[in-house]
Scaffold this motif. Structure first.
Motif, PDB file in Angstrom:
ATOM      1  N   THR A  35      44.941 -48.259  29.108  1.00 48.37           N
ATOM      2  CA  THR A  35      44.446 -47.427  28.145  1.00 48.37           C
ATOM      3  C   THR A  35      43.078 -48.084  27.751  1.00 48.37           C
ATOM      4  OG1 THR A  35      45.415 -48.719  26.204  1.00 48.37           O
ATOM      5  CG2 THR A  35      46.622 -46.749  27.116  1.00 48.37           C
ATOM      6  N   ALA A  36      42.083 -47.481  27.553  1.00 49.45           N
ATOM      7  CA  ALA A  36      40.735 -47.846  26.980  1.00 49.45           C
ATOM      8  C   ALA A  36      40.504 -47.319  25.647  1.00 49.45           C
ATOM      9  CB  ALA A  36      39.570 -47.543  27.815  1.00 49.45           C
ATOM     10  N   GLU A  37      40.762 -47.662  24.563  1.00 46.55           N
ATOM     11  CA  GLU A  37      40.843 -47.181  23.436  1.00 46.55           C
ATOM     12  C   GLU A  37      39.792 -47.472  22.240  1.00 46.55           C
ATOM     13  OE1 GLU A  37      44.817 -46.145  21.910  1.00 46.55           O
ATOM     14  OE2 GLU A  37      45.561 -47.598  23.319  1.00 46.55           O
ATOM     15  N   SER A  38      39.188 -46.501  21.441  1.00 42.67           N
ATOM     16  CA  SER A  38      38.377 -47.032  20.548  1.00 42.67           C
ATOM     17  C   SER A  38      38.907 -46.204  19.178  1.00 42.67           C
ATOM     18  CB  SER A  38      36.867 -46.255  20.798  1.00 42.67           C
ATOM     19  OG  SER A  38      35.869 -46.695  19.659  1.00 42.67           O
ATOM     20  N   CYS A  39      38.503 -45.200  18.821  1.00 37.47           N
ATOM     21  CA  CYS A  39      39.306 -44.775  17.467  1.00 37.47           C
ATOM     22  C   CYS A  39      40.675 -44.946  17.254  1.00 37.47           C
ATOM     23  CB  CYS A  39      38.510 -43.466  17.306  1.00 37.47           C
ATOM     24  SG  CYS A  39      39.430 -42.235  18.150  1.00 37.47           S
ATOM     25  N   THR A  40      41.413 -44.823  18.487  1.00 34.98           N
ATOM     26  CA  THR A  40      43.059 -45.097  18.124  1.00 34.98           C
ATOM     27  C   THR A  40      43.361 -46.351  18.130  1.00 34.98           C
ATOM     28  OG1 THR A  40      42.901 -44.702  20.593  1.00 34.98           O
ATOM     29  CG2 THR A  40      43.546 -42.768  19.077  1.00 34.98           C
ATOM     30  N   GLY A  41      42.263 -47.418  18.485  1.00 36.83           N
ATOM     31  CA  GLY A  41      42.872 -48.807  18.147  1.00 36.83           C
ATOM     32  C   GLY A  41      44.009 -49.325  18.757  1.00 36.83           C
ATOM     33  N   GLY A  42      44.221 -49.016  19.989  1.00 34.18           N
ATOM     34  CA  GLY A  42      45.296 -49.222  20.944  1.00 34.18           C
ATOM     35  C   GLY A  42      46.555 -48.317  20.655  1.00 34.18           C
ATOM     36  N   TRP A  43      46.657 -47.521  19.784  1.00 38.77           N
ATOM     37  CA  TRP A  43      47.956 -46.651  19.439  1.00 38.77           C
ATOM     38  C   TRP A  43      48.523 -46.007  20.573  1.00 38.77           C
ATOM     39  CZ3 TRP A  43      47.815 -43.864  14.178  1.00 38.77           C
ATOM     40  CH2 TRP A  43      49.122 -43.681  13.459  1.00 38.77           C
ATOM     41  N   VAL A  44      47.626 -45.817  21.656  1.00 36.98           N
ATOM     42  CA  VAL A  44      48.306 -45.024  22.512  1.00 36.98           C
ATOM     43  C   VAL A  44      49.128 -46.151  23.523  1.00 36.98           C
ATOM     44  CG1 VAL A  44      47.825 -43.806  25.156  1.00 36.98           C
ATOM     45  CG2 VAL A  44      46.574 -43.495  22.866  1.00 36.98           C
ATOM     46  N   ALA A  45      48.529 -47.344  23.716  1.00 37.76           N
ATOM     47  CA  ALA A  45      49.205 -48.559  24.405  1.00 37.76           C
ATOM     48  C   ALA A  45      50.374 -48.744  23.644  1.00 37.76           C
ATOM     49  CB  ALA A  45      48.552 -49.655  24.592  1.00 37.76           C
ATOM     50  N   VAL A  85      53.351 -49.778  32.369  1.00 40.64           N
ATOM     51  CA  VAL A  85      52.033 -50.096  31.535  1.00 40.64           C
ATOM     52  C   VAL A  85      51.593 -51.541  31.935  1.00 40.64           C
ATOM     53  CG1 VAL A  85      51.159 -50.483  29.256  1.00 40.64           C
ATOM     54  CG2 VAL A  85      52.811 -48.625  29.418  1.00 40.64           C
ATOM     55  N   LEU A  86      50.113 -51.103  32.493  1.00 42.28           N
ATOM     56  CA  LEU A  86      49.696 -52.534  33.007  1.00 42.28           C
ATOM     57  C   LEU A  86      49.048 -53.234  31.745  1.00 42.28           C
ATOM     58  CD1 LEU A  86      48.932 -54.090  35.535  1.00 42.28           C
ATOM     59  CD2 LEU A  86      46.669 -52.672  35.509  1.00 42.28           C
ATOM     60  N   GLY A  87      48.326 -52.434  30.933  1.00 38.78           N
ATOM     61  CA  GLY A  87      47.624 -53.017  29.696  1.00 38.78           C
ATOM     62  C   GLY A  87      46.695 -52.097  29.103  1.00 38.78           C
ATOM     63  N   GLY A  88      46.096 -52.576  28.000  1.00 40.28           N
ATOM     64  CA  GLY A  88      45.453 -51.866  27.248  1.00 40.28           C
ATOM     65  C   GLY A  88      44.246 -52.404  26.659  1.00 40.28           C
ATOM     66  N   LEU A  89      43.006 -51.833  26.639  1.00 40.10           N
ATOM     67  CA  LEU A  89      41.727 -52.470  26.070  1.00 40.10           C
ATOM     68  C   LEU A  89      41.309 -51.815  24.913  1.00 40.10           C
ATOM     69  CD1 LEU A  89      40.300 -52.686  29.502  1.00 40.10           C
ATOM     70  CD2 LEU A  89      40.698 -54.627  28.193  1.00 40.10           C
ATOM     71  N   VAL A  90      41.134 -52.434  23.754  1.00 40.62           N
ATOM     72  CA  VAL A  90      40.652 -51.805  22.384  1.00 40.62           C
ATOM     73  C   VAL A  90      39.271 -51.914  22.578  1.00 40.62           C
ATOM     74  CG1 VAL A  90      40.791 -51.623  20.131  1.00 40.62           C
ATOM     75  CG2 VAL A  90      43.052 -51.933  21.277  1.00 40.62           C
ATOM     76  N   THR A  91      38.461 -51.220  22.687  1.00 39.67           N
ATOM     77  CA  THR A  91      36.801 -51.371  22.708  1.00 39.67           C
ATOM     78  C   THR A  91      36.095 -50.621  21.512  1.00 39.67           C
ATOM     79  OG1 THR A  91      36.522 -49.528  24.646  1.00 39.67           O
ATOM     80  CG2 THR A  91      36.793 -51.764  25.286  1.00 39.67           C
ATOM     81  N   TYR A  92      36.445 -51.106  20.514  1.00 42.39           N
ATOM     82  CA  TYR A  92      36.090 -50.331  19.406  1.00 42.39           C
ATOM     83  C   TYR A  92      34.324 -50.317  19.086  1.00 42.39           C
ATOM     84  CZ  TYR A  92      36.936 -48.499  14.788  1.00 42.39           C
ATOM     85  OH  TYR A  92      36.949 -47.391  13.607  1.00 42.39           O
ATOM     86  N   SER A  93      33.718 -51.652  19.534  1.00 40.28           N
ATOM     87  CA  SER A  93      32.363 -51.500  19.339  1.00 40.28           C
ATOM     88  C   SER A  93      31.710 -51.229  20.547  1.00 40.28           C
ATOM     89  CB  SER A  93      32.104 -53.149  18.887  1.00 40.28           C
ATOM     90  OG  SER A  93      31.979 -53.916  20.020  1.00 40.28           O
ATOM     91  N   ASN A  94      30.414 -50.619  20.374  1.00 39.43           N
ATOM     92  CA  ASN A  94      29.671 -50.370  21.563  1.00 39.43           C
ATOM     93  C   ASN A  94      29.460 -51.806  22.523  1.00 39.43           C
ATOM     94  OD1 ASN A  94      29.274 -48.010  20.905  1.00 39.43           O
ATOM     95  ND2 ASN A  94      27.081 -48.159  20.277  1.00 39.43           N
ATOM     96  N   ASP A  95      29.399 -52.787  21.882  1.00 37.30           N
ATOM     97  CA  ASP A  95      29.088 -54.207  22.736  1.00 37.30           C
ATOM     98  C   ASP A  95      30.544 -54.290  23.698  1.00 37.30           C
ATOM     99  OD1 ASP A  95      26.767 -54.671  21.806  1.00 37.30           O
ATOM    100  OD2 ASP A  95      27.510 -56.189  20.209  1.00 37.30           O
ATOM    101  N   ALA A  96      31.611 -54.059  22.972  1.00 34.27           N
ATOM    102  CA  ALA A  96      32.920 -54.397  23.800  1.00 34.27           C
ATOM    103  C   ALA A  96      32.893 -53.083  24.667  1.00 34.27           C
ATOM    104  CB  ALA A  96      33.983 -53.906  22.699  1.00 34.27           C
TER     105      ALA A  96
END
Length: 166
Positions: A28-38, A51-62
């Motif tokens: 998963t690559a999540e922004s507004c859901t903050g990892g909730w799908v994972a 499930v291999l993993g999840g990335l919470v990329t909330y900021s544009n930098d991330a």
């Protein structure tokens, strides 16, 4: 439309079973859901099988640094856009080697909306590679929690539908 804890658990279970049947690992690559799908996917015992993993990329930098989203896409379209979620899927797949990825970026509220992207606007993408990636925009009503819950449910259902057609 609401999305209860039971709704999320049921749909995550369905997707998990399908991923297992197909022998696929998801990232998963999540922004507004903050990892909730994972979180929803890993609430089920045995989820390490799919499930291999999840990335919470909330900021544009991330988004840029972890997923390779281009500054051009972010500058021209904003984080809540089709090009960005497509690049999030591609970046998550490339970074992890998973067989399927889901990406979510949206405006959960209560602030942050605009005329073009009001609160409740969420972009989704899922795919096995850049060529198969599908993207869709949805508008959800409600407060921050309701928007996020609906986004998680829609993402789980969307990936399942995508994989059923694969």
């Amino acid at each position: 439309m609401g999305a209860s804890d039971q709704d999320l658990a049921t749909e995550a279970g369905r997707l998990g079973e399908l991923l297992e049947q197909q022998g696929r690992m998801i990232v998963t690559a999540e922004s507004c859901t903050g990892g909730w799908v994972a979180k929803a996917l890993t609430d089920r015992a045995g989820s390490s099988a799919y499930v291999l993993g999840g990335l919470v990329t909330y900021s544009n930098d991330a988004k840029r640094e972890l997923l390779g989203v281009t500054a051009k896409s972010l500058d021209e379209h904003g984080a809540v856009s089709e090009p960005v979620v497509r690049e999030m899927v591609a970046g998550a797949l490339a970074a992890t080697g998973a067989q399927v990825a889901v990406a979510i970026s949206g405006v959960a509220g209560p602030g942050g909306g605009s005329d073009d992207k009001p609160v409740g606007t969420v972009w989704f993408a899922w795919g096995r590679d850049p060529a198969t990636t599908e993207a869709v925009q949805q508008h959800f009503a409600g407060d921050r929690d309701q928007v996020r819950r609906q986004a998680v449910l829609f993402a789980l259902q969307g990936v399942r539908g995508f994989l059923e057609q694969a």
